[in-house]
Write a protein that holds these residues in place. Structure first.
Motif, PDB file in Angstrom:
ATOM      1  N   GLN A   6       0.828  -1.173  -0.114  1.00 43.77           N
ATOM      2  CA  GLN A   6      -0.149   0.141   0.057  1.00 43.77           C
ATOM      3  C   GLN A   6       0.651   1.168  -0.055  1.00 43.77           C
ATOM      4  OE1 GLN A   6      -2.541  -0.405   3.434  1.00 43.77           O
ATOM      5  NE2 GLN A   6      -4.166  -1.263   2.329  1.00 43.77           N
ATOM      6  N   GLU A  21       0.933   4.436  -2.934  1.00 44.61           N
ATOM      7  CA  GLU A  21       0.795   5.466  -2.712  1.00 44.61           C
ATOM      8  C   GLU A  21       1.855   6.454  -3.124  1.00 44.61           C
ATOM      9  OE1 GLU A  21      -1.677   7.225  -1.342  1.00 44.61           O
ATOM     10  OE2 GLU A  21      -2.819   5.175  -1.135  1.00 44.61           O
ATOM     11  N   THR A  22       3.111   5.916  -3.085  1.00 44.36           N
ATOM     12  CA  THR A  22       4.251   6.741  -3.573  1.00 44.36           C
ATOM     13  C   THR A  22       4.167   6.810  -4.914  1.00 44.36           C
ATOM     14  OG1 THR A  22       5.651   5.712  -1.652  1.00 44.36           O
ATOM     15  CG2 THR A  22       6.892   6.567  -3.507  1.00 44.36           C
ATOM     16  N   LYS A  63       1.427   6.537  -6.769  1.00 45.43           N
ATOM     17  CA  LYS A  63       0.624   7.769  -7.118  1.00 45.43           C
ATOM     18  C   LYS A  63       1.046   9.294  -7.150  1.00 45.43           C
ATOM     19  CE  LYS A  63      -3.634   5.145  -5.923  1.00 45.43           C
ATOM     20  NZ  LYS A  63      -4.825   5.179  -4.989  1.00 45.43           N
TER      21      LYS A  63
END
Length: 154
Positions: A125, A129-130, A132
C-alpha cells in the motif's frame, strides 16, 4: 568418495552396470537428483521458494518437494508452507543450493504467517501511494509514463 553414478546404482531401475547407463540414470532418475540439499529459487514475479529439488528438465522446469514460500519485509520474514510446487522454467530467475552448514550472519526475525502477510500488505500500500504521488508530479509537469501492465500488450 561416493559418486552420483554409484549412489544411483542401487535405487535406479534403469541401471544396468555400465557407466553410461549410470550417467543416464543420473540424468533421468528423480530420486537420484539432489536427494538432501535444499534449494532456493527466485521467481520472475519476485517470490522466493525454498524446498528440495526433485526434478529438472531441459527447459529448467522444476519440481520442489516440502516447499515453503519465504516472504521478506524489512528485517522480518515468514514461511508459508506450499508442499509440492511445480515451476515453469521461464519463470526462474535464480536457482541455488542452500548451504545448511554455513552459519547465518544476517539478523532476521521469523514471524507468523498472518503477521508477515499484514506487513507485506502495508508495504505494498505504501508503495502504491508513493507511485501515485510520483505519477501526479510527472503529470503536473506534462510527462506521462505508461503503466507496467500496458507494456506487455502487443
Amino acid at each position: 568418495k561416493e559418486t552420483i553414478v554409484s549412489r544411483c546404482a542401487a535405487s535406479c531401475p534403469t541401471q544396468s552396470g555400465s557407466s553410461a547407463a549410470g550417467l543416464n540414470c543420473h540424468l533421468t532418475c528423480s530420486s537420484c537428483l539432489y536427494p538432501t540439499e535444499k534449494h532456493l529459487v527466485l521467481l520472475r514475479d519476485g517470490r522466493t521458494l525454498i524446498g528440495y529439488l526433485r526434478s529438472i528438465d531441459q527447459f529448467a522446469n522444476l519440481v520442489f518437494h516440502q516447499t515453503v514460500e519465504r516472504i521478506h519485509v524489512g528485517k522480518k520474514f515468514g514461511d508459508i508452507p506450499r508442499g509440492i510446487f511445480i515451476v515453469r522454467g521461464e519463470n526462474v530467475v535464480l536457482l541455488g543450493e542452500i548451504d545448511m552448514d554455513k552459519p547465518c550472519d544476517t539478523v532476521l526475525q521469523q514471524v507468523s504467517i498472518e503477521e508477515i502477510l499484514e506487513e507485506q500488505r502495508l508495504q505494498q500500500q505504501a508503495k502504491q501511494e508513493t507511485e501515485k504521488v510520483k505519477m501526479q508530479v510527472l503529470k503536473d509537469r506534462g510527462l506521462s509514463i505508461p503503466k507496467a501492465d500496458n507494456l506487455d500488450e502487443y
